[in-house]
Design a protein around this motif. Structure first.
Motif, PDB file in Angstrom:
ATOM      1  N   LEU A 117      26.013  29.650 -42.366  1.00 25.29           N
ATOM      2  CA  LEU A 117      26.649  29.009 -41.220  1.00 25.29           C
ATOM      3  C   LEU A 117      25.785  29.108 -39.976  1.00 25.29           C
ATOM      4  O   LEU A 117      25.663  28.134 -39.219  1.00 25.29           O
ATOM      5  CB  LEU A 117      28.020  29.640 -40.963  1.00 25.29           C
ATOM      6  CG  LEU A 117      28.784  29.082 -39.753  1.00 25.29           C
ATOM      7  CD1 LEU A 117      29.019  27.582 -39.873  1.00 25.29           C
ATOM      8  CD2 LEU A 117      30.101  29.815 -39.563  1.00 25.29           C
ATOM      9  N   ALA A 118      25.152  30.250 -39.752  1.00 28.00           N
ATOM     10  CA  ALA A 118      24.328  30.418 -38.556  1.00 28.00           C
ATOM     11  C   ALA A 118      23.168  29.438 -38.525  1.00 28.00           C
ATOM     12  O   ALA A 118      22.840  28.877 -37.469  1.00 28.00           O
ATOM     13  CB  ALA A 118      23.804  31.854 -38.475  1.00 28.00           C
ATOM     14  N   GLU A 119      22.548  29.214 -39.673  1.00 29.68           N
ATOM     15  CA  GLU A 119      21.417  28.288 -39.697  1.00 29.68           C
ATOM     16  C   GLU A 119      21.864  26.841 -39.465  1.00 29.68           C
ATOM     17  O   GLU A 119      21.098  26.029 -38.952  1.00 29.68           O
ATOM     18  CB  GLU A 119      20.663  28.419 -41.019  1.00 29.68           C
ATOM     19  CG  GLU A 119      19.624  29.515 -41.012  1.00 29.68           C
ATOM     20  CD  GLU A 119      18.510  29.223 -40.021  1.00 29.68           C
ATOM     21  OE1 GLU A 119      17.519  28.577 -40.390  1.00 29.68           O
ATOM     22  OE2 GLU A 119      18.644  29.631 -38.842  1.00 29.68           O
ATOM     23  N   ILE A 120      23.086  26.519 -39.824  1.00 36.72           N
ATOM     24  CA  ILE A 120      23.596  25.172 -39.559  1.00 36.72           C
ATOM     25  C   ILE A 120      24.022  25.031 -38.098  1.00 36.72           C
ATOM     26  O   ILE A 120      23.710  24.034 -37.437  1.00 36.72           O
ATOM     27  CB  ILE A 120      24.743  24.846 -40.527  1.00 36.72           C
ATOM     28  CG1 ILE A 120      24.158  24.597 -41.934  1.00 36.72           C
ATOM     29  CG2 ILE A 120      25.558  23.639 -40.056  1.00 36.72           C
ATOM     30  CD1 ILE A 120      25.185  24.450 -43.027  1.00 36.72           C
ATOM     31  N   LEU A 121      24.689  26.044 -37.566  1.00 38.44           N
ATOM     32  CA  LEU A 121      25.102  25.982 -36.159  1.00 38.44           C
ATOM     33  C   LEU A 121      23.908  26.007 -35.213  1.00 38.44           C
ATOM     34  O   LEU A 121      24.013  25.512 -34.085  1.00 38.44           O
ATOM     35  CB  LEU A 121      26.048  27.135 -35.835  1.00 38.44           C
ATOM     36  CG  LEU A 121      27.494  26.968 -36.282  1.00 38.44           C
ATOM     37  CD1 LEU A 121      28.309  28.202 -35.913  1.00 38.44           C
ATOM     38  CD2 LEU A 121      28.115  25.729 -35.638  1.00 38.44           C
ATOM     39  N   ARG A 122      22.795  26.562 -35.662  1.00 32.38           N
ATOM     40  CA  ARG A 122      21.590  26.581 -34.818  1.00 32.38           C
ATOM     41  C   ARG A 122      21.199  25.181 -34.373  1.00 32.38           C
ATOM     42  O   ARG A 122      20.653  24.981 -33.281  1.00 32.38           O
ATOM     43  CB  ARG A 122      20.434  27.248 -35.576  1.00 32.38           C
ATOM     44  CG  ARG A 122      19.115  27.233 -34.830  1.00 32.38           C
ATOM     45  CD  ARG A 122      18.079  28.093 -35.525  1.00 32.38           C
ATOM     46  NE  ARG A 122      17.796  27.703 -36.890  1.00 32.38           N
ATOM     47  CZ  ARG A 122      17.018  26.682 -37.253  1.00 32.38           C
ATOM     48  NH1 ARG A 122      16.465  25.911 -36.321  1.00 32.38           N
ATOM     49  NH2 ARG A 122      16.798  26.419 -38.532  1.00 32.38           N
ATOM     50  N   TYR A 123      21.481  24.182 -35.191  1.00 31.63           N
ATOM     51  CA  TYR A 123      21.104  22.820 -34.843  1.00 31.63           C
ATOM     52  C   TYR A 123      21.794  22.338 -33.563  1.00 31.63           C
ATOM     53  O   TYR A 123      21.233  21.536 -32.813  1.00 31.63           O
ATOM     54  CB  TYR A 123      21.459  21.853 -35.984  1.00 31.63           C
ATOM     55  CG  TYR A 123      20.807  22.150 -37.305  1.00 31.63           C
ATOM     56  CD1 TYR A 123      19.550  22.751 -37.389  1.00 31.63           C
ATOM     57  CD2 TYR A 123      21.448  21.825 -38.494  1.00 31.63           C
ATOM     58  CE1 TYR A 123      18.962  23.019 -38.614  1.00 31.63           C
ATOM     59  CE2 TYR A 123      20.862  22.080 -39.729  1.00 31.63           C
ATOM     60  CZ  TYR A 123      19.624  22.674 -39.782  1.00 31.63           C
ATOM     61  OH  TYR A 123      19.040  22.937 -40.995  1.00 31.63           O
ATOM     62  N   ALA A 124      22.990  22.805 -33.323  1.00 27.62           N
ATOM     63  CA  ALA A 124      23.745  22.386 -32.130  1.00 27.62           C
ATOM     64  C   ALA A 124      23.689  23.416 -31.014  1.00 27.62           C
ATOM     65  O   ALA A 124      24.260  23.193 -29.942  1.00 27.62           O
ATOM     66  CB  ALA A 124      25.202  22.115 -32.501  1.00 27.62           C
ATOM     67  N   GLN A 125      23.011  24.516 -31.251  1.00 29.77           N
ATOM     68  CA  GLN A 125      23.050  25.642 -30.325  1.00 29.77           C
ATOM     69  C   GLN A 125      22.571  25.280 -28.918  1.00 29.77           C
ATOM     70  O   GLN A 125      23.058  25.833 -27.929  1.00 29.77           O
ATOM     71  CB  GLN A 125      22.184  26.776 -30.893  1.00 29.77           C
ATOM     72  CG  GLN A 125      22.232  28.079 -30.124  1.00 29.77           C
ATOM     73  CD  GLN A 125      21.478  29.181 -30.848  1.00 29.77           C
ATOM     74  OE1 GLN A 125      20.924  28.971 -31.936  1.00 29.77           O
ATOM     75  NE2 GLN A 125      21.448  30.362 -30.278  1.00 29.77           N
ATOM     76  N   GLY A 126      21.623  24.367 -28.823  1.00 26.87           N
ATOM     77  CA  GLY A 126      21.065  24.023 -27.529  1.00 26.87           C
ATOM     78  C   GLY A 126      21.921  23.094 -26.683  1.00 26.87           C
ATOM     79  O   GLY A 126      21.553  22.791 -25.537  1.00 26.87           O
ATOM     80  N   TYR A 127      23.040  22.636 -27.213  1.00 26.10           N
ATOM     81  CA  TYR A 127      23.897  21.711 -26.470  1.00 26.10           C
ATOM     82  C   TYR A 127      25.010  22.522 -25.817  1.00 26.10           C
ATOM     83  O   TYR A 127      26.089  22.716 -26.380  1.00 26.10           O
ATOM     84  CB  TYR A 127      24.456  20.646 -27.405  1.00 26.10           C
ATOM     85  CG  TYR A 127      25.087  19.473 -26.681  1.00 26.10           C
ATOM     86  CD1 TYR A 127      24.447  18.848 -25.617  1.00 26.10           C
ATOM     87  CD2 TYR A 127      26.320  18.981 -27.081  1.00 26.10           C
ATOM     88  CE1 TYR A 127      25.017  17.774 -24.960  1.00 26.10           C
ATOM     89  CE2 TYR A 127      26.907  17.898 -26.439  1.00 26.10           C
ATOM     90  CZ  TYR A 127      26.248  17.308 -25.377  1.00 26.10           C
ATOM     91  OH  TYR A 127      26.826  16.245 -24.733  1.00 26.10           O
ATOM     92  N   ALA A 128      24.738  22.984 -24.605  1.00 26.16           N
ATOM     93  CA  ALA A 128      25.640  23.919 -23.932  1.00 26.16           C
ATOM     94  C   ALA A 128      27.007  23.316 -23.665  1.00 26.16           C
ATOM     95  O   ALA A 128      28.018  24.024 -23.673  1.00 26.16           O
ATOM     96  CB  ALA A 128      25.011  24.394 -22.625  1.00 26.16           C
ATOM     97  N   GLU A 129      27.066  22.001 -23.414  1.00 26.99           N
ATOM     98  CA  GLU A 129      28.349  21.362 -23.130  1.00 26.99           C
ATOM     99  C   GLU A 129      29.327  21.532 -24.287  1.00 26.99           C
ATOM    100  O   GLU A 129      30.541  21.605 -24.090  1.00 26.99           O
ATOM    101  CB  GLU A 129      28.151  19.869 -22.834  1.00 26.99           C
ATOM    102  CG  GLU A 129      27.374  19.577 -21.571  1.00 26.99           C
ATOM    103  CD  GLU A 129      25.882  19.435 -21.806  1.00 26.99           C
ATOM    104  OE1 GLU A 129      25.240  18.646 -21.090  1.00 26.99           O
ATOM    105  OE2 GLU A 129      25.348  20.117 -22.714  1.00 26.99           O
ATOM    106  N   LEU A 130      28.796  21.590 -25.497  1.00 28.98           N
ATOM    107  CA  LEU A 130      29.639  21.808 -26.666  1.00 28.98           C
ATOM    108  C   LEU A 130      29.835  23.290 -26.945  1.00 28.98           C
ATOM    109  O   LEU A 130      30.964  23.789 -27.010  1.00 28.98           O
ATOM    110  CB  LEU A 130      29.019  21.142 -27.894  1.00 28.98           C
ATOM    111  CG  LEU A 130      29.683  21.468 -29.244  1.00 28.98           C
ATOM    112  CD1 LEU A 130      31.091  20.886 -29.313  1.00 28.98           C
ATOM    113  CD2 LEU A 130      28.824  20.955 -30.400  1.00 28.98           C
ATOM    114  N   MET A 131      28.735  24.003 -27.119  1.00 30.71           N
ATOM    115  CA  MET A 131      28.819  25.376 -27.597  1.00 30.71           C
ATOM    116  C   MET A 131      29.448  26.316 -26.579  1.00 30.71           C
ATOM    117  O   MET A 131      30.015  27.349 -26.952  1.00 30.71           O
ATOM    118  CB  MET A 131      27.431  25.872 -27.996  1.00 30.71           C
ATOM    119  CG  MET A 131      26.794  25.068 -29.132  1.00 30.71           C
ATOM    120  SD  MET A 131      27.806  24.969 -30.637  1.00 30.71           S
ATOM    121  CE  MET A 131      27.863  26.684 -31.142  1.00 30.71           C
TER     122      MET A 131
END
Length: 219
Positions: free
Chosen positions: A174-188
């Motif tokens: 899960l962590a490796e998949i969530l890493r893809y969106a990690q840089g989008y602060a508005e979401l995360m």
């Protein structure tokens, strides 16, 4: 010895991270994605997913692929789950119930999160002005991710890890998949427990070792 076919700048990162966690030795064959090359079929092209020798191993032409004790296995999540069961000790399942939960979280990540998270990875560029069409695709992907991330957040708000009260292969997947969106602060930024868990996962020495190896590869 285990062989991992695929550069670490790919979903092979999940397998490499797991191997570093459990101290499993492996040989890595740096097959690169064909789309990253100007002419993957050129006589002097590096080994890539269009190369005949790789296609003989993996007709789908995708990385990663592993070979272990006569078994050839593609699909990164299948590989991590297999390796965790065989070699992983506490990173793998202790019983059938844990095995099922590890598969549940891994498949949920792959089906409900990964497609839209990849859209964010490829199209979100916080350091430069983006085309309006790209911005719209990112915003739509982020909107679709709110529902599955609420599920993850609710679990991690009351559990330190996904399965069994300990760090396991499910956390890696899960962590490796969530890493893809990690840089989008508005979401995360809407999911503080998830972000805290993700940062803890990425603070582990095995992740940092994998990441240094990934960064050392050509872009």
């Amino acid at each position: 010895m285990l062989t991992i076919h695929g550069v670490t700048r790919s979903r092979a990162s999940r397998i490499v991270w797991l191997c570093h966690e459990i101290g499993l030795e492996f040989r890595q064959n740096p097959v690169i994605q064909a789309y990253r090359l100007a002419d993957p079929d050129a006589p002097d092209a590096p080994l890539n997913t269009h190369s005949p020798s790789f296609l003989a191993l993996s007709p789908a032409g995708t990385i990663p692929v592993i070979e272990d004790d006569g078994l050839t296995l593609s699909e990164s999540l299948a590989a991590t789950l297999y390796l965790a069961r065989k070699y992983g000790g506490d990173l793998g399942p202790a019983d059938l119930s844990e095995d099922a939960l590890m598969m549940q979280w891994s498949f949920y990540a792959a089906t409900a999160i990964e497609p839209d998270a990849l859209t964010i990875l490829f199209l979100h560029a916080p350091s430069r002005l983006q085309a309006g069409e790209d911005q719209a695709h990112v915003a739509n992907a982020a909107e679709r991710l709110i529902r599955p991330l609420k599920v993850v957040e609710a679990h991690l708000a009351t559990h330190a890890h996904l399965v069994g009260g300990r760090f396991t292969v499910a956390d890696i997947n899960l962590a490796e998949i969530l890493r893809y969106a990690q840089g989008y602060a508005e979401l995360m930024g809407q999911f503080p427990a998830t972000m805290a868990w993700l940062e803890e996962c990425q603070s582990r020495p095995a992740f940092r070792r994998m990441w240094e190896e990934r960064l050392a590869e050509p872009e």
